[in-house]
Design an enzyme around this catalytic site. Structure first.
Site: not given
Length: 267
Positions: A147, A160
């Protein structure tokens, strides 16, 4: 062999976790389209059934398995089933993941651990399960879906970002430990992708204007648009194919240029 032939996945077996829809579905479809025999898994049996039907409707014969990727025994059993049904896995895509957008001081330890377990521990578990077969075959490709949060922080995504930062380093370490066995481990770092989960952030406001977050993303992205799941397909096929045999420990960011851009000057 022509350079185009090096991108072919004919005869390869691919396993994509969490691929009944969205990014995983697009990647698994691309691998199948490039010639691979593809398996996917979901924890929810209804998602397995729906995903299998959707692949069939799209013209792909993709086999679904029920598996909780945080359960090592289930993962080992599923990898064995795939080997029996399709052959030893050549390509693994660790795609399964979740995000919780909660301010850090309001995020419980249990919620933090849940994100870490799915986004960081499960890629370790699944990679560990497929690596012996890859070593025995003398080749293998592992693709971790990282990501932009592997590089950047942002409010409300502490778990996250921690998981995806760790996944970037797990990618590099698998490269370091298994590169000598002709196993390449790389990552794909998607930008902001238009999926059903992000649809509310792209809805027009009552006055016809863009959602504030939509405006923010468009302004921060040189491509001036959200990505689509299909934007990730070429990168996935490249990293799964012989064309990337000397690419290892790398994260390929497919983000429309957002990580390279400081942003527009305020008017």
């Amino acid at each position: 062999m022509s350079v185009l032939d090096t991108f072919s996945l004919k005869g390869k077996v691919a396993f994509v976790t969490g691929a009944s829809y969205g990014i995983g579905f697009a990647i698994a479809s691309a691998l199948a389209d490039a010639g691979a025999k593809v398996a996917f898994c979901e924890r929810n049996p209804e998602k397995v059934k729906k995903g299998t039907e959707d692949y069939k409707a799209a013209g792909f014969d993709v086999k679904g398995y029920q598996c909780d990727v945080t359960d090592e025994k289930q993962v080992q059993d599923t990898v064995a089933k795939i080997a029996a049904d399709l052959g030893t896995i050549d390509i693994l895509v660790n795609n399964a993941g979740i995000i919780k957008r909660i301010p850090m001081t309001e995020l419980s330890v249990e919620e933090y651990k849940q994100v870490i377990d799915i986004d960081l521990v499960s890629p370790f578990i699944v990679s560990k399960a497929v690596l012996p077969g890859m070593k025995a075959k003398g080749h293998g490709k592992i693709i971790n879906i990282c990501s932009m949060m592997s590089e950047l922080g942002r409010e409300t995504v502490s778990a996250y970002a921690a998981a995806k930062g760790g996944l970037k380093m797990l990618t590099r370490n698998i490269c370091s430990e298994y590169g000598e066995f002709n196993i390449q481990c790389n990552g794909i770092g998607p930008g902001y992708i238009a999926t059903p989960q992000t649809a509310p952030l792209r809805e027009k406001q009552a006055d016809g204007s863009r959602h504030p977050f939509d405006q923010f993303i468009i302004a921060k992205t040189p491509a001036a648009r959200w990505g689509t799941p299909e934007d990730l397909q070429g990168a996935a096929v490249f990293l799964a194919s012989d064309a990337s045999d000397f690419v290892n420990g790398h994260v390929l960011y497919v983000d429309g240029g957002i990580l390279a851009y400081i942003g527009k000057q305020p008017k």
